[in-house]
Enzyme design. Structure first.
Site, PDB file in Angstrom:
ATOM      1  N   ILE A   1      45.488  55.483  33.590  1.00 40.47           N
ATOM      2  CA  ILE A   1      44.750  55.478  32.322  1.00 40.47           C
ATOM      3  C   ILE A   1      43.256  55.722  32.526  1.00 40.47           C
ATOM      4  O   ILE A   1      42.513  55.849  31.562  1.00 40.47           O
ATOM      5  CB  ILE A   1      44.975  54.179  31.506  1.00 40.47           C
TER       6      ILE A   1
ATOM      7  N   THR B   1      27.244  48.099  39.168  1.00 42.76           N
ATOM      8  CA  THR B   1      26.325  49.220  39.414  1.00 42.76           C
ATOM      9  C   THR B   1      24.955  48.913  38.807  1.00 42.76           C
ATOM     10  O   THR B   1      23.911  49.176  39.413  1.00 42.76           O
ATOM     11  CB  THR B   1      26.902  50.504  38.775  1.00 42.76           C
TER      12      THR B   1
ATOM     13  N   GLY C   1      34.769  51.815  39.684  1.00 40.20           N
ATOM     14  CA  GLY C   1      36.066  52.469  39.470  1.00 40.20           C
ATOM     15  C   GLY C   1      35.930  53.764  38.680  1.00 40.20           C
ATOM     16  O   GLY C   1      34.941  53.976  37.981  1.00 40.20           O
TER      17      GLY C   1
ATOM     18  N   ASP D   1      37.074  49.171  30.700  1.00 35.60           N
ATOM     19  CA  ASP D   1      37.281  47.804  30.191  1.00 35.60           C
ATOM     20  C   ASP D   1      36.434  47.507  28.959  1.00 35.60           C
ATOM     21  O   ASP D   1      36.672  46.518  28.272  1.00 35.60           O
ATOM     22  CB  ASP D   1      36.954  46.776  31.279  1.00 35.60           C
TER      23      ASP D   1
HETATM   24  O1  F6P Z   1      36.571  48.062  35.992  1.00 33.19           O
HETATM   25  C1  F6P Z   1      37.629  48.759  35.486  1.00 33.19           C
HETATM   26  C2  F6P Z   1      38.898  48.426  36.150  1.00 33.19           C
HETATM   27  O2  F6P Z   1      39.729  49.377  35.628  1.00 33.19           O
HETATM   28  C3  F6P Z   1      39.474  47.026  35.939  1.00 33.19           C
HETATM   29  O3  F6P Z   1      40.178  46.830  34.772  1.00 33.19           O
HETATM   30  C4  F6P Z   1      40.333  46.870  37.155  1.00 33.19           C
HETATM   31  O4  F6P Z   1      40.525  45.545  37.507  1.00 33.19           O
HETATM   32  C5  F6P Z   1      39.534  47.550  38.208  1.00 33.19           C
HETATM   33  O5  F6P Z   1      38.850  48.588  37.553  1.00 33.19           O
HETATM   34  C6  F6P Z   1      40.364  48.035  39.363  1.00 33.19           C
HETATM   35  O6  F6P Z   1      39.636  48.977  40.082  1.00 33.19           O
HETATM   36  P1  F6P Z   1      39.710  49.180  41.677  1.00 33.19           P
HETATM   37  O7  F6P Z   1      41.118  49.013  42.091  1.00 33.19           O
HETATM   38  O8  F6P Z   1      39.159  50.544  41.870  1.00 33.19           O
HETATM   39  O9  F6P Z   1      38.811  48.144  42.264  1.00 33.19           O
END
Ligand code: F6P
Length: 436
Positions: A366, A183, A89, A211
């Site tokens: 965020i 990763t 993410g 996180d």
């Molecule tokens: O890993 C960070 C994070 O922000 C998590 O809190 C959240 O669940 C996830 O990414 C969501 O990311 P995506 O929708 O890109 O899979």
């Protein structure tokens, strides 16, 4: 130590893999006293009780190798072809890290060839959509002011042989992987396979995730910015709640399995009355349930703010749908925000108590923004130390932060484990004291 205190198990072997004996004089312009030797360690435990615990078990207190420039390096700068990718993410600071690595490789070590592989691991597979970007100081000049990542990102595994073939095709001997747990899992597998095949490639991770759940690193970049952005959402929720008679502001925040964002945003904004995180179970019904406590709070103060991390209360939601996973293998959580919204509204309707509920889910906002000052400077030091480690021939490791020092942590120590909020730690105890 507040966060996810690492237990001795799994910390016995913190030795860092080395590609070979460093025999080149470092061109790094830092002062002589700044050079760090491999036997300089940063103690994992800083509490005397833990040190006693180690002694009682006849165990040497575990220590991470200290990060920093080495006097002798393994790679001859003119032979280095560096590559980097960002995966998982988005996270504030990705471009800061990319920029720092490019600047440091170029100006401090004289590396001439740097590739930016596009869209995560896909970029080093034959499935890649684009050729790698050629990175140099001109290309990365101003990118630290942009959110996102100039390299693009993706989730999911790729074929290991295919990825190693790509790296060999581009003659890459240093690869920086900027990402989280998933990763690092990929990088660990790649580094192991490269070692089996006697390939001289350094794999260095840089811990990224809002996180803040990477094991053995006190913080990850992006977390501070995410907390700051989350604080604005809570501020809005509080204003909305206070402006209505029996007003409720409900905020859902990211935080899949660790509630650090919700916890720290709560502490940074003392308007929160209920903070819900995955690490601490709660009930809805009953005298001590959230709904009864919310009702009492409204009776007292006529407004309330509830903050829920996305992984909180998953045991309460029974929607009959099967559990799903994303392409990184993470469990996709049910929507606790909407669930709470409906349960709160149902409860007060059944009781005949009028309430006004405003639901705020800042979601991706965020994490897709520019890094704040704290994250930017943290990214700079992480990136610089990642380059020092790579040039010194370290591999299968990531750069971390522990006890006020930058450290080297073997990838195998962190993959598949997660740092979580310690419910007995100072921070969560403080949340308990200040909420409701
Ligand atoms: O890993 C960070 C994070 O922000 C998590 O809190 C959240 O669940 C996830 O990414 C969501 O990311 P995506 O929708 O890109 O899979």
């Amino acid at each position: 130590m507040e966060s996810g205190f690492p237990e001795l198990e799994g910390l016995k072997d913190l030795a860092i893999e080395q590609l070979g004996t460093p025999c080149y004089e470092s061109p790094f312009k830092g002062k002589d006293f700044r050079f760090v030797s491999d036997d300089s360690g940063v103690l994992v435990y800083s509490n005397t009780k833990d040190i006693e615990r180690c002694k009682a078990g006849c165990i040497q207190p575990p220590a991470f190798q200290e990060a920093g420039p080495r006097k002798k390096i393994y790679f001859n700068s003119k032979d280095v072809v560096a590559g980097m990718l960002t995966a998982g993410g988005l996270c504030p600071g990705l471009n800061d890290v990319i920029r720092t690595i490019v600047m440091q490789l170029t100006y401090e070590y004289g590396v001439k060839k740097i590739y930016g592989f596009r869209y995560g691991y896909e970029g080093i597979s034959s499935k890649r959509h684009d050729d790698p970007m050629i990175l140099n100081p001109q290309v990365v000049g101003d990118i630290q002011h942009q959110g996102g990542t100039i390299l693009g990102t993706s989730r999911g595994d790729q074929d290991l042989d295919d990825m190693l073939e790509t790296l060999q095709k581009f003659e890459v001997n240093v690869l920086f992987v900027i990402g989280g747990d998933g990763t690092f899992r990929g990088a660990h597998k790649l580094a192991n396979l490269a070692r089996e095949r006697n390939l001289d490639i350094a794999f260095i991770g840089v811990p990224k995730t809002i996180d803040n759940d990477i094991f053995c690193s006190e913080k990850t970049f992006g977390f501070s910015t995410a907390v700051e952005e989350a604080r604005s959402a809570i501020y809005g929720a509080h204003e909305e709640a206070e402006a209505a008679w029996n007003g409720i502001g409900l905020v859902k925040l990211m935080g899949r399995d660790s509630g650090f964002i919700a916890m720290h945003a709560t502490l940074a904004n003392s308007d929160v009355n209920f903070c819900l995180i995955p690490e601490v179970q709660f009930t809805l019904e009953g005298e001590n349930g959230l709904l009864a406590r919310l009702e009492k709070r409204l009776e007292r103060r006529r407004h309330a703010v509830v903050v829920a991390a996305e992984g909180a209360g998953q045991n309460l939601i029974k929607d009959g749908e099967e559990t799903m996973q994303d392409s990184s293998g993470n469990i996709l959580h049910k929507d606790i925000g909407l669930y709470l919204k409906h349960q709160i509204l149902r409860h007060f309707k059944e009781k005949g108590i009028p309430v006004t509920l405003k639901y705020i889910d800042p979601s991706y906002m965020i994490r897709s923004c520019e890094a704040n000052a704290e994250d930017s400077s943290f990214c700079l030091l992480l990136g610089q130390n990642a380059v020092h480690a790579a040039m010194a021939g370290k591999t299968n490791m990531f750069v971390a932060y522990w006890n006020n020092h930058f450290t080297h942590v073997p990838l195998k120590t962190a993959v598949g484990r997660r740092k979580t909020v310690n419910p007995l730690g100072d921070y969560w105890q403080s949340v308990i004291a200040m909420t409701d």
